[in-house]
Design a protein around this motif. Structure first.
Motif, PDB file in Angstrom:
ATOM      1  N   SER A   1       0.080   4.133 -20.260  1.00 41.84           N
ATOM      2  CA  SER A   1       1.369   4.230 -19.579  1.00 41.84           C
ATOM      3  C   SER A   1       1.523   3.095 -18.582  1.00 41.84           C
ATOM      4  CB  SER A   1       1.463   5.584 -18.853  1.00 41.84           C
ATOM      5  OG  SER A   1       2.547   5.584 -17.968  1.00 41.84           O
ATOM      6  N   ALA A   2       0.465   2.852 -17.829  1.00 38.41           N
ATOM      7  CA  ALA A   2       0.534   1.856 -16.754  1.00 38.41           C
ATOM      8  C   ALA A   2       0.616   0.432 -17.307  1.00 38.41           C
ATOM      9  CB  ALA A   2      -0.668   2.002 -15.833  1.00 38.41           C
TER      10      ALA A   2
ATOM     11  N   GLY B   1       1.769  -2.338 -19.397  1.00 37.25           N
ATOM     12  CA  GLY B   1       2.938  -2.550 -20.249  1.00 37.25           C
ATOM     13  C   GLY B   1       3.550  -3.901 -19.950  1.00 37.25           C
TER      14      GLY B   1
ATOM     15  N   ASN C   1       2.756  -5.636 -16.771  1.00 35.42           N
ATOM     16  CA  ASN C   1       1.544  -6.439 -16.587  1.00 35.42           C
ATOM     17  C   ASN C   1       1.638  -7.783 -17.282  1.00 35.42           C
ATOM     18  OD1 ASN C   1       0.968  -3.465 -16.840  1.00 35.42           O
ATOM     19  ND2 ASN C   1      -0.899  -4.148 -15.844  1.00 35.42           N
TER      20      ASN C   1
ATOM     21  N   ILE D   1      15.132   3.474 -17.032  1.00 38.66           N
ATOM     22  CA  ILE D   1      14.194   2.353 -17.238  1.00 38.66           C
ATOM     23  C   ILE D   1      14.053   2.074 -18.732  1.00 38.66           C
ATOM     24  CG2 ILE D   1      11.763   1.644 -17.066  1.00 38.66           C
ATOM     25  CD1 ILE D   1      11.655   2.940 -14.349  1.00 38.66           C
TER      26      ILE D   1
ATOM     27  N   TYR E   1      14.075  -1.411 -20.890  1.00 40.71           N
ATOM     28  CA  TYR E   1      12.718  -1.747 -21.344  1.00 40.71           C
ATOM     29  C   TYR E   1      12.677  -1.872 -22.877  1.00 40.71           C
ATOM     30  CZ  TYR E   1       7.599  -1.339 -20.491  1.00 40.71           C
ATOM     31  OH  TYR E   1       6.253  -1.552 -20.354  1.00 40.71           O
TER      32      TYR E   1
ATOM     33  N   PHE F   1       6.082  -0.065 -10.230  1.00 41.38           N
ATOM     34  CA  PHE F   1       6.504  -0.182 -11.621  1.00 41.38           C
ATOM     35  C   PHE F   1       5.296  -0.224 -12.555  1.00 41.38           C
ATOM     36  CE2 PHE F   1       7.946  -2.447 -15.397  1.00 41.38           C
ATOM     37  CZ  PHE F   1       9.129  -1.791 -15.669  1.00 41.38           C
ATOM     38  N   THR F   2       4.328  -1.041 -12.193  1.00 43.39           N
ATOM     39  CA  THR F   2       3.199  -1.224 -13.109  1.00 43.39           C
ATOM     40  C   THR F   2       2.335   0.026 -13.191  1.00 43.39           C
ATOM     41  OG1 THR F   2       1.406  -2.681 -13.770  1.00 43.39           O
ATOM     42  CG2 THR F   2       1.611  -2.292 -11.446  1.00 43.39           C
ATOM     43  N   LEU F   3       2.273   0.809 -12.122  1.00 45.06           N
ATOM     44  CA  LEU F   3       1.450   2.026 -12.189  1.00 45.06           C
ATOM     45  C   LEU F   3       2.260   3.239 -12.671  1.00 45.06           C
ATOM     46  CD1 LEU F   3      -0.697   1.586  -8.961  1.00 45.06           C
ATOM     47  CD2 LEU F   3      -1.455   1.351 -11.323  1.00 45.06           C
TER      48      LEU F   3
ATOM     49  N   MET G   1       8.399   8.306 -11.036  1.00 38.52           N
ATOM     50  CA  MET G   1       9.361   8.751 -12.055  1.00 38.52           C
ATOM     51  C   MET G   1       8.831   9.926 -12.864  1.00 38.52           C
ATOM     52  SD  MET G   1       9.043   5.136 -13.788  1.00 38.52           S
ATOM     53  CE  MET G   1       7.754   4.178 -13.065  1.00 38.52           C
TER      54      MET G   1
ATOM     55  N   ALA H   1       6.211  10.135 -14.661  1.00 38.18           N
ATOM     56  CA  ALA H   1       5.425   9.822 -15.863  1.00 38.18           C
ATOM     57  C   ALA H   1       3.952  10.165 -15.634  1.00 38.18           C
ATOM     58  CB  ALA H   1       5.573   8.344 -16.213  1.00 38.18           C
TER      59      ALA H   1
ATOM     60  N   SER I   1       3.547   2.263 -23.186  1.00 41.53           N
ATOM     61  CA  SER I   1       4.346   2.598 -22.004  1.00 41.53           C
ATOM     62  C   SER I   1       5.611   3.340 -22.418  1.00 41.53           C
ATOM     63  CB  SER I   1       4.742   1.342 -21.244  1.00 41.53           C
ATOM     64  OG  SER I   1       3.619   0.763 -20.652  1.00 41.53           O
TER      65      SER I   1
ATOM     66  N   SER J   1       5.076   6.958 -22.961  1.00 42.22           N
ATOM     67  CA  SER J   1       4.963   7.809 -21.761  1.00 42.22           C
ATOM     68  C   SER J   1       6.330   8.026 -21.106  1.00 42.22           C
ATOM     69  CB  SER J   1       3.924   7.268 -20.787  1.00 42.22           C
ATOM     70  OG  SER J   1       4.502   6.438 -19.840  1.00 42.22           O
ATOM     71  N   MET J   2       7.221   7.026 -21.220  1.00 40.72           N
ATOM     72  CA  MET J   2       8.576   7.248 -20.700  1.00 40.72           C
ATOM     73  C   MET J   2       9.233   8.389 -21.462  1.00 40.72           C
ATOM     74  SD  MET J   2      10.049   3.430 -20.381  1.00 40.72           S
ATOM     75  CE  MET J   2       8.997   2.160 -19.748  1.00 40.72           C
TER      76      MET J   2
HETATM   77  N1  PFF Z   1       4.026   0.815 -16.137  1.00 41.79           N
HETATM   78  C1  PFF Z   1       4.812   0.246 -17.181  1.00 41.79           C
HETATM   79  C2  PFF Z   1       4.654  -1.249 -17.180  1.00 41.79           C
HETATM   80  O1  PFF Z   1       3.973  -1.797 -16.322  1.00 41.79           O
HETATM   81  O2  PFF Z   1       5.220  -1.895 -18.038  1.00 41.79           O
HETATM   82  C3  PFF Z   1       6.255   0.632 -17.063  1.00 41.79           C
HETATM   83  C4  PFF Z   1       6.511   2.090 -17.137  1.00 41.79           C
HETATM   84  C5  PFF Z   1       5.767   2.917 -17.964  1.00 41.79           C
HETATM   85  C6  PFF Z   1       7.506   2.634 -16.394  1.00 41.79           C
HETATM   86  C7  PFF Z   1       6.014   4.265 -18.019  1.00 41.79           C
HETATM   87  C8  PFF Z   1       7.761   3.969 -16.460  1.00 41.79           C
HETATM   88  C9  PFF Z   1       6.997   4.782 -17.266  1.00 41.79           C
HETATM   89  F1  PFF Z   1       7.260   6.055 -17.339  1.00 41.79           F
END
Ligand code: PFF
Length: 434
Positions: free
Chosen positions: A21-22, A24, A27, A98, A102, A219-221, A225, A227, A313, A316-317
């Protein structure tokens, strides 16, 4: 109708899923260009500090809320206080918004992967990209294709779908990333690239950079939201949250760093500005790939890597919203997945068109795509994170032990959760609005 609540089958699966999830586009796409824009090493060190001491706090809190409630985002907050149900939905809306920009980038990745796999590499990417992105039919179809690619996994369920996807894609992603980073280090610009990343120039330190670093960290973690809360709700009872959170941060940061190590030597080898911005991976990089040995393989590998990162990612959204829809609208998993996907596909269309026929349709001076990015990253993420900290810190008695364990560290983090950290995110919010 309701299925038995799922649980990750092992600790490793839990870690791989949260890392999935993190890790994506945040990163591999956003981190390098933001770092390029904000002065390289100074940004990196600020970011590392913020992630290790500030963002760890809401990360643990979200995981703990999931673990304790064993519920989706909406139900978890209504369990704390029925009046918080609306806030739960706000988190779900954030993640859906998002995904509506995305997944557009996901569609572009599919196109580029196709170009490299079929060896149809355009001569000039700076001409190619705007023409491609401004199209009407192809980018829409690709966005929907990417959406389907993500949706099949939550459609199949937590263990049979999501867990399997992460167990396979994440190790492969790590392998490809290491291979590409090693390749990059053999290029003539390697030394300059590494210096740019690791040698700080403190004159570049300013408040905008700090705020950007905080936004990037959320955002990266995937914080703010629901998730992480949702994935935390499938966690086994004996999982230690603080330790798992540092493991997650460790992996996520390593991937961001390796992405930098992969990208900056190439950038410096060709004398391109590292501050190229969002188009870095769609224009500058592919242009440089085509001039390197093994161009086709290099490009294909790079875009498969990014595809895996984006898909895990995206999964997980979708799962965050699906879990809440199943529980609160009494839907089956399959129905919830289909309804959500149709909704996202429709809202993504104006996002796709922001680069073409709707580029002059502006909301507060921004295209639809940029507007979604702006309200989620600059407003909703810091707002939600501040509320999550306050709710967890002040309304959930057992959060301290569950999230941070016992002892002095736990006391410090608990204090931060109730006071300083929400305050910081409120400041980020206000600054973002100004
Ligand atoms: N953490 C993901 C990224 O760094 O691309 C973005 C993301 C994933 C946002 C999952 C929201 C989410 F639920």
């Amino acid at each position: 109708m309701e299925e038995k609540r799922a649980e990750w089958s092992s600790h490793i699966s839990f870690i791989l899923a949260t890392v999935g999830s993190a890790v994506g586009l945040g990163n591999v796409w956003r981190f390098p260009y933001i770092m390029g824009k904000y002065g390289g090493a100074v940004f990196l060190f600020t970011y590392l500090f913020l992630i290790a001491f500030i963002c760890i706090v809401p990360l643990c809190a979200e995981l703990a809320l999931g673990k304790m409630s064993r519920k989706d985002t909406v139900s978890a907050f209504s369990l704390i206080n029925p009046k918080l149900k609306g806030f739960g939905w706000l988190c779900v809306i954030t993640v859906v918004l998002i995904s509506c920009f995305y997944f557009v980038v996901g569609g572009w990745i599919l196109q580029y992967l196709w170009l490299f796999i079929t060896n149809n590499i355009p001569e000039n990417f700076s001409q190619y990209f705007p023409v491609f992105a401004s199209g009407t039919v192809v980018p829409v179809i690709l966005t929907i294709l990417f959406l389907i690619l993500c949706a099949v996994f939550p459609f199949r369920g937590v263990n049979k779908g999501i867990e399997k996807a992460n167990n396979i894609m994440m190790p492969l992603l790590a392998l490809m990333l290491v291979l590409l980073a090693i390749y990059s280090l053999t290029l003539p610009g390697a030394k300059e690239g590494l210096e740019f990343m690791f040698k700080p120039d403190f004159s570049k330190f300013d408040s905008t950079m700090v705020l950007t670093a905080l936004g990037q960290a959320l955002f990266t973690l995937s914080i703010g939201m629901g998730a992480i809360l949702t994935y935390g709700s499938y966690m086994k009872k004996d999982t230690k949250i603080l330790k798992s959170s540092y493991t997650l941060i460790g992996f996520d940061t390593t991937v961001s760093l390796l992405s930098g190590i992969m990208i900056f030597p190439i950038v410096f080898s060709f004398g391109v500005e590292p501050t190229a911005g969002p188009t870095l991976i769609f224009i500058s990089l592919p242009e440089m790939f085509s001039q390197l040995p093994f161009a086709q393989a290099l490009g294909a590998l790079f875009f498969i890597l990014i595809l895996f990162a984006a898909v895990t990612s995206g999964i997980s959204m979708l799962e965050t919203a699906i879990a809440s829809m199943i529980e609160n609208f009494n839907l089956t998993r399959k129905k919830a997945t289909v309804i959500l996907s149709v909704f996202i596909a429709l809202v993504s269309i104006p996002s796709v068109f922001s680069f073409g026929i709707m580029k002059d349709f502006l909301i507060f001076g921004k295209t639809f795509f940029d507007f979604l990015d702006f309200i989620t990253s600059n407003i909703l993420l810091p707002l939600n994170t501040a509320i999550i900290c306050l709710v967890a810190g002040w309304l959930v008695k057992s959060i301290k032990k569950e999230a941070f364990g016992e002892g002095i560290i736990s006391n410090i983090f608990y204090f931060l959760l109730k006071t300083i950290v929400p305050l910081i995110f409120i400041i980020v919010l206000v600054a973002g609005l100004i």
